[in-house]
Design a protein around this motif. Structure first.
Motif, short mmCIF file in Angstrom:
data_model
loop_
_atom_site.label_atom_id
_atom_site.label_comp_id
_atom_site.label_asym_id
_atom_site.label_seq_id
_atom_site.Cartn_x
_atom_site.Cartn_y
_atom_site.Cartn_z
N THR A 1 -9.60 8.55 10.52
CA THR A 1 -8.23 8.29 10.95
C THR A 1 -8.06 6.82 11.33
O THR A 1 -8.80 6.29 12.16
CB THR A 1 -7.85 9.19 12.14
OG1 THR A 1 -7.86 10.55 11.72
CG2 THR A 1 -6.47 8.83 12.68
N LEU B 1 -5.34 6.18 -1.93
CA LEU B 1 -4.51 5.05 -1.56
C LEU B 1 -4.36 4.11 -2.75
O LEU B 1 -5.29 3.94 -3.54
CB LEU B 1 -5.12 4.28 -0.39
CG LEU B 1 -5.46 5.09 0.86
CD1 LEU B 1 -5.99 4.16 1.95
CD2 LEU B 1 -4.27 5.88 1.35
N ARG C 1 -9.83 -0.92 7.43
CA ARG C 1 -9.14 0.03 8.28
C ARG C 1 -9.29 -0.37 9.74
O ARG C 1 -10.25 -1.04 10.11
CB ARG C 1 -9.65 1.45 8.06
CG ARG C 1 -11.08 1.70 8.53
CD ARG C 1 -11.51 3.10 8.13
NE ARG C 1 -12.88 3.39 8.55
CZ ARG C 1 -13.54 4.49 8.24
NH1 ARG C 1 -12.96 5.42 7.47
NH2 ARG C 1 -14.77 4.68 8.67
N GLY D 1 -0.97 6.95 2.02
CA GLY D 1 -1.45 7.49 3.26
C GLY D 1 -0.72 8.76 3.65
O GLY D 1 0.26 9.15 3.01
N GLU E 1 0.83 -1.20 0.00
CA GLU E 1 0.00 0.00 0.00
C GLU E 1 0.87 1.26 0.00
O GLU E 1 2.01 1.24 0.48
CB GLU E 1 -0.91 0.05 1.23
CG GLU E 1 -1.86 -1.11 1.40
CD GLU E 1 -1.42 -2.05 2.50
OE1 GLU E 1 -2.29 -2.69 3.11
OE2 GLU E 1 -0.20 -2.12 2.74
N THR F 1 -1.19 1.36 5.69
CA THR F 1 -0.73 2.74 5.52
C THR F 1 -1.57 3.64 6.41
O THR F 1 -2.79 3.53 6.46
CB THR F 1 -0.80 3.17 4.03
OG1 THR F 1 -0.23 4.48 3.88
CG2 THR F 1 -2.22 3.18 3.49
N GLN F 2 -0.91 4.52 7.13
CA GLN F 2 -1.58 5.37 8.11
C GLN F 2 -2.24 6.56 7.44
O GLN F 2 -1.61 7.25 6.62
CB GLN F 2 -0.58 5.86 9.15
CG GLN F 2 -1.16 6.83 10.16
CD GLN F 2 -2.10 6.17 11.15
OE1 GLN F 2 -1.80 5.09 11.68
NE2 GLN F 2 -3.25 6.79 11.40
N VAL F 3 -3.49 6.79 7.79
CA VAL F 3 -4.21 7.99 7.37
C VAL F 3 -4.61 8.75 8.64
O VAL F 3 -5.27 8.19 9.51
CB VAL F 3 -5.46 7.65 6.54
CG1 VAL F 3 -6.28 8.89 6.28
CG2 VAL F 3 -5.06 6.99 5.24
N TYR G 1 -4.97 1.85 7.14
CA TYR G 1 -5.75 1.26 6.06
C TYR G 1 -4.96 0.10 5.46
O TYR G 1 -3.78 0.24 5.13
CB TYR G 1 -6.06 2.31 5.00
CG TYR G 1 -7.14 3.26 5.43
CD1 TYR G 1 -6.92 4.21 6.42
CD2 TYR G 1 -8.41 3.20 4.85
CE1 TYR G 1 -7.92 5.07 6.83
CE2 TYR G 1 -9.42 4.07 5.24
CZ TYR G 1 -9.17 4.99 6.24
OH TYR G 1 -10.18 5.84 6.64
#
Length: 121
Positions: free
Chosen positions: A90, A20, A38, A9, A6, A115-117, A93
């Motif tokens: 938040t 993404l 997520r 993010g 991924e 991957t951080q959002v 994901y």
């Protein structure tokens, strides 16, 4: 070996958007259903959106209209376009791929690293 990677993010203000991407290698991507999940801190992992091999889509009620899942079989990539982001979006994901043994969401299936959002108000 199947790999899902991924990207995309990041940190965004509420109301903004991110896209993404998840690139799949080592498997027949075009015939697989794909999903985005997520997990927020202290919460269970949840389905965000899914797309079948033929392009049919499904969304969580909380993201319907705001998020769009799509796939490009020529690039072995599935996307998640996220618009009008909210603080509640938040989370980390994850990309997930179904196969002949495991449906989407199975912990034993293929998953990316996440991957951080982060959405700020």
């Amino acid at each position: 070996q199947v790999q899902l990677v991924e990207s995309g993010g990041g940190f965004v203000q509420a109301g903004g958007g991110l896209r993404l991407s998840c690139v799949v290698s080592g498997s027949r991507f075009s015939s697989a259903a794909m999903g985005w999940y997520r997990q927020a801190p202290g919460k269970q992992r949840e389905l965000v959106a899914a797309i079948t091999s033929t392009g049919s889509t499904n969304y969580a009620d909380s993201v319907r209209v705001r998020f769009t899942i799509s796939r490009d079989n020529a690039k072995n990539t599935v996307y998640l376009q996220m618009n009008s982001l909210k603080r509640d979006d938040t989370a980390v994901y994850y990309c997930n791929m179904a196969n002949r043994y495991y449906d989407l969401g199975s912990p034993y299936g293929y998953w990316g690293q996440g991957t951080q959002v982060t959405v700020s108000s």
